[in-house]
Design a protein around this motif. Structure first.
Motif, PDB file in Angstrom:
ATOM      1  N   ARG A   3       0.851  -1.187   0.000  1.00 27.75           N
ATOM      2  CA  ARG A   3       0.000   0.000   0.000  1.00 27.75           C
ATOM      3  C   ARG A   3       0.885   1.234   0.000  1.00 27.75           C
ATOM      4  N   LYS A   5       0.720   5.420   1.301  1.00 28.70           N
ATOM      5  CA  LYS A   5      -0.047   6.292   2.180  1.00 28.70           C
ATOM      6  C   LYS A   5       0.770   7.544   2.463  1.00 28.70           C
ATOM      7  N   ASP A   9      -1.075  11.158   7.104  1.00 23.95           N
ATOM      8  CA  ASP A   9      -2.320  10.469   7.462  1.00 23.95           C
ATOM      9  C   ASP A   9      -2.074   9.614   8.706  1.00 23.95           C
ATOM     10  N   ASP A  15      -2.382  -1.018   8.186  1.00 25.03           N
ATOM     11  CA  ASP A  15      -1.158  -0.559   7.516  1.00 25.03           C
ATOM     12  C   ASP A  15      -0.107  -1.658   7.444  1.00 25.03           C
ATOM     13  N   THR A  92       3.259  -0.821   4.008  1.00 25.50           N
ATOM     14  CA  THR A  92       2.763   0.505   3.661  1.00 25.50           C
ATOM     15  C   THR A  92       3.969   1.395   3.420  1.00 25.50           C
TER      16      THR A  92
END
Length: 116
Positions: A3, A5, A9, A15, A92
């Motif tokens: 992922r 990000k 955030d 995550d 992440t």
């Protein structure tokens, strides 16, 4: 699963293992307030490439080509991420750029997923 990000955030339980993949530490974030497994500076684009790109979407395709060439030349920078993804870990990749579609973390995710 990989992922991406934005570093600003808040962290979430899904995550998985979080890595900062920016060459520079993000502004306004204290190191002791950012939960990370690691800061992988060397996986980020070179300073010259980052400045050339300047987050200009019209340069995105050429940026990706040049960045992938840099990654090809330095596999030691990203091999640990690939190994973790192959082991089934959720990774992440955290980045500081404002544009969620045209940043090096998105390109890095694409690069790694092509090698899975």
């Amino acid at each position: 699963m990989i992922r991406v990000k934005r570093v600003y955030d808040p962290p979430t339980p899904d995550d998985g293992t979080r890595y900062l993949v920016d060459r520079l530490w993000p502004r306004g974030i204290r190191k002791d307030h950012l939960p990370l497994a690691g800061w992988l500076r060397d996986v980020a684009p070179s300073g010259a490439l980052r400045r050339w790109f300047g987050h200009d979407p019209s340069r995105w395709e050429e940026f990706r080509r040049r960045y992938f060439a840099e990654l090809d030349a330095h596999p030691q920078a990203w091999e640990s991420l690939l190994a973790a993804a192959r082991a089934g870990d959720t990774l992440t990749l955290l980045y500081g750029a404002r544009d969620p579609e045209h940043n090096h973390a998105v390109a890095l995710k694409e690069y790694l997923e092509a090698r899975l």
